[in-house]
Design a protein around this motif. Structure first.
Motif, PDB file in Angstrom:
ATOM      1  N   GLY A 198      22.890  43.271  15.540  1.00 55.79           N
ATOM      2  CA  GLY A 198      21.640  43.104  14.811  1.00 55.79           C
ATOM      3  C   GLY A 198      20.765  41.970  15.293  1.00 55.79           C
ATOM      4  O   GLY A 198      20.098  41.321  14.487  1.00 55.79           O
ATOM      5  N   VAL A 199      20.793  41.692  16.599  1.00 53.77           N
ATOM      6  CA  VAL A 199      19.928  40.661  17.162  1.00 53.77           C
ATOM      7  C   VAL A 199      19.117  41.258  18.316  1.00 53.77           C
ATOM      8  O   VAL A 199      19.458  42.311  18.847  1.00 53.77           O
ATOM      9  CB  VAL A 199      20.719  39.428  17.673  1.00 53.77           C
ATOM     10  N   ALA A 200      18.068  40.567  18.703  1.00 57.01           N
ATOM     11  CA  ALA A 200      17.267  40.992  19.845  1.00 57.01           C
ATOM     12  C   ALA A 200      18.051  40.755  21.137  1.00 57.01           C
ATOM     13  O   ALA A 200      18.922  39.881  21.192  1.00 57.01           O
ATOM     14  CB  ALA A 200      15.957  40.212  19.880  1.00 57.01           C
ATOM     15  N   ARG A 201      17.730  41.525  22.165  1.00 59.59           N
ATOM     16  CA  ARG A 201      18.423  41.375  23.439  1.00 59.59           C
ATOM     17  C   ARG A 201      18.344  39.948  23.982  1.00 59.59           C
ATOM     18  O   ARG A 201      19.360  39.415  24.439  1.00 59.59           O
ATOM     19  CB  ARG A 201      17.909  42.383  24.471  1.00 59.59           C
ATOM     20  N   PRO A 202      17.183  39.260  23.920  1.00 59.11           N
ATOM     21  CA  PRO A 202      17.161  37.874  24.414  1.00 59.11           C
ATOM     22  C   PRO A 202      18.131  36.952  23.663  1.00 59.11           C
ATOM     23  O   PRO A 202      18.733  36.065  24.265  1.00 59.11           O
ATOM     24  CB  PRO A 202      15.706  37.440  24.213  1.00 59.11           C
ATOM     25  N   THR A 203      18.292  37.174  22.373  1.00 59.88           N
ATOM     26  CA  THR A 203      19.239  36.367  21.593  1.00 59.88           C
ATOM     27  C   THR A 203      20.658  36.622  22.069  1.00 59.88           C
ATOM     28  O   THR A 203      21.454  35.683  22.248  1.00 59.88           O
ATOM     29  CB  THR A 203      19.111  36.683  20.089  1.00 59.88           C
ATOM     30  N   PHE A 204      20.998  37.888  22.291  1.00 56.83           N
ATOM     31  CA  PHE A 204      22.330  38.236  22.799  1.00 56.83           C
ATOM     32  C   PHE A 204      22.555  37.579  24.162  1.00 56.83           C
ATOM     33  O   PHE A 204      23.604  36.986  24.410  1.00 56.83           O
ATOM     34  CB  PHE A 204      22.463  39.763  22.900  1.00 56.83           C
ATOM     35  N   THR A 205      21.575  37.669  25.037  1.00 55.99           N
ATOM     36  CA  THR A 205      21.687  37.054  26.362  1.00 55.99           C
ATOM     37  C   THR A 205      21.883  35.553  26.254  1.00 55.99           C
ATOM     38  O   THR A 205      22.693  34.972  26.984  1.00 55.99           O
ATOM     39  CB  THR A 205      20.440  37.392  27.215  1.00 55.99           C
ATOM     40  N   ASN A 206      21.181  34.917  25.329  1.00 58.14           N
ATOM     41  CA  ASN A 206      21.345  33.468  25.131  1.00 58.14           C
ATOM     42  C   ASN A 206      22.746  33.122  24.649  1.00 58.14           C
ATOM     43  O   ASN A 206      23.284  32.069  24.982  1.00 58.14           O
ATOM     44  CB  ASN A 206      20.285  32.921  24.184  1.00 58.14           C
ATOM     45  N   LYS A 207      23.369  34.000  23.886  1.00 59.18           N
ATOM     46  CA  LYS A 207      24.762  33.782  23.475  1.00 59.18           C
ATOM     47  C   LYS A 207      25.672  33.857  24.700  1.00 59.18           C
ATOM     48  O   LYS A 207      26.574  33.033  24.866  1.00 59.18           O
ATOM     49  CB  LYS A 207      25.190  34.809  22.419  1.00 59.18           C
ATOM     50  N   LEU A 208      25.417  34.831  25.581  1.00 55.51           N
ATOM     51  CA  LEU A 208      26.226  34.950  26.792  1.00 55.51           C
ATOM     52  C   LEU A 208      26.050  33.744  27.720  1.00 55.51           C
ATOM     53  O   LEU A 208      26.977  33.353  28.422  1.00 55.51           O
ATOM     54  CB  LEU A 208      25.860  36.228  27.555  1.00 55.51           C
ATOM     55  N   LEU A 209      24.861  33.172  27.713  1.00 58.34           N
ATOM     56  CA  LEU A 209      24.574  32.015  28.569  1.00 58.34           C
ATOM     57  C   LEU A 209      24.991  30.686  27.937  1.00 58.34           C
ATOM     58  O   LEU A 209      24.852  29.636  28.553  1.00 58.34           O
ATOM     59  CB  LEU A 209      23.079  31.978  28.913  1.00 58.34           C
ATOM     60  N   GLY A 210      25.490  30.736  26.702  1.00 56.06           N
ATOM     61  CA  GLY A 210      25.936  29.523  26.028  1.00 56.06           C
ATOM     62  C   GLY A 210      24.813  28.724  25.382  1.00 56.06           C
ATOM     63  O   GLY A 210      25.027  27.610  24.926  1.00 56.06           O
ATOM     64  N   ARG A 211      23.633  29.295  25.330  1.00 63.70           N
ATOM     65  CA  ARG A 211      22.496  28.617  24.698  1.00 63.70           C
ATOM     66  C   ARG A 211      22.501  28.773  23.186  1.00 63.70           C
ATOM     67  O   ARG A 211      21.850  28.011  22.478  1.00 63.70           O
ATOM     68  CB  ARG A 211      21.183  29.168  25.248  1.00 63.70           C
ATOM     69  N   ARG A 212      23.214  29.792  22.708  1.00 58.46           N
ATOM     70  CA  ARG A 212      23.386  30.035  21.275  1.00 58.46           C
ATOM     71  C   ARG A 212      24.856  30.288  21.024  1.00 58.46           C
ATOM     72  O   ARG A 212      25.561  30.801  21.881  1.00 58.46           O
ATOM     73  CB  ARG A 212      22.571  31.251  20.832  1.00 58.46           C
ATOM     74  N   GLN A 213      25.296  29.938  19.844  1.00 59.48           N
ATOM     75  CA  GLN A 213      26.707  30.076  19.473  1.00 59.48           C
ATOM     76  C   GLN A 213      26.995  31.472  18.916  1.00 59.48           C
ATOM     77  O   GLN A 213      26.146  32.077  18.263  1.00 59.48           O
ATOM     78  CB  GLN A 213      27.068  29.042  18.402  1.00 59.48           C
ATOM     79  N   TRP A 214      28.207  31.952  19.180  1.00 57.03           N
ATOM     80  CA  TRP A 214      28.682  33.170  18.535  1.00 57.03           C
ATOM     81  C   TRP A 214      29.056  32.820  17.110  1.00 57.03           C
ATOM     82  O   TRP A 214      29.731  31.823  16.866  1.00 57.03           O
ATOM     83  CB  TRP A 214      29.916  33.720  19.245  1.00 57.03           C
ATOM     84  N   GLY A 215      28.654  33.625  16.172  1.00 53.78           N
ATOM     85  CA  GLY A 215      29.027  33.419  14.784  1.00 53.78           C
ATOM     86  C   GLY A 215      30.084  34.423  14.362  1.00 53.78           C
ATOM     87  O   GLY A 215      30.277  35.453  15.011  1.00 53.78           O
ATOM     88  N   LEU A 216      30.747  34.125  13.294  1.00 46.36           N
ATOM     89  CA  LEU A 216      31.757  35.031  12.758  1.00 46.36           C
ATOM     90  C   LEU A 216      31.129  36.379  12.411  1.00 46.36           C
ATOM     91  O   LEU A 216      31.728  37.430  12.639  1.00 46.36           O
ATOM     92  CB  LEU A 216      32.433  34.403  11.542  1.00 46.36           C
ATOM     93  N   ASP A 217      29.904  36.361  11.892  1.00 44.62           N
ATOM     94  CA  ASP A 217      29.215  37.614  11.574  1.00 44.62           C
ATOM     95  C   ASP A 217      28.981  38.457  12.827  1.00 44.62           C
ATOM     96  O   ASP A 217      29.126  39.676  12.795  1.00 44.62           O
ATOM     97  CB  ASP A 217      27.876  37.350  10.893  1.00 44.62           C
TER      98      ASP A 217
END
Length: 82
Positions: A30-49
């Motif tokens: 339920g996130v935008a592709r750029p947000t997902f990519t930022n999680k893969l790049l370590g710019r955003r944290q993975w959440g339990l949700d």
């Protein structure tokens, strides 16, 4: 390796294994592709949700996101150690 790095590695490996795009995986949580990519790049944290949604979409247990990396690492150590 941090827990976030382990999750990132597992998510990316599973994405490739299943032949899914970043956009398809992003939609699963339920996130935008750029947000997902930022999680893969370590710019955003993975959440339990995030992991809970991926688990439901891919039919794997929640703990799998951390445990699959441990199993892969252990198998690699056994293979390279002899």
């Amino acid at each position: 390796m941090t827990a976030q790095e382990m999750v990132t590695e597992t998510v990316e490996n599973e994405r490739k294994r299943r032949g899914l795009t970043h956009a398809e995986m992003a939609a699963m949580i339920g996130v935008a592709r750029p947000t997902f990519t930022n999680k893969l790049l370590g710019r955003r944290q993975w959440g339990l949700d995030d992991l809970d949604r991926l688990s439901a979409a891919l039919d794997v247990p929640l703990a799998w996101w951390l445990m699959s990396t441990v199993r892969t690492t252990a198998a690699t150590v056994r293979v390279t150690s002899g």
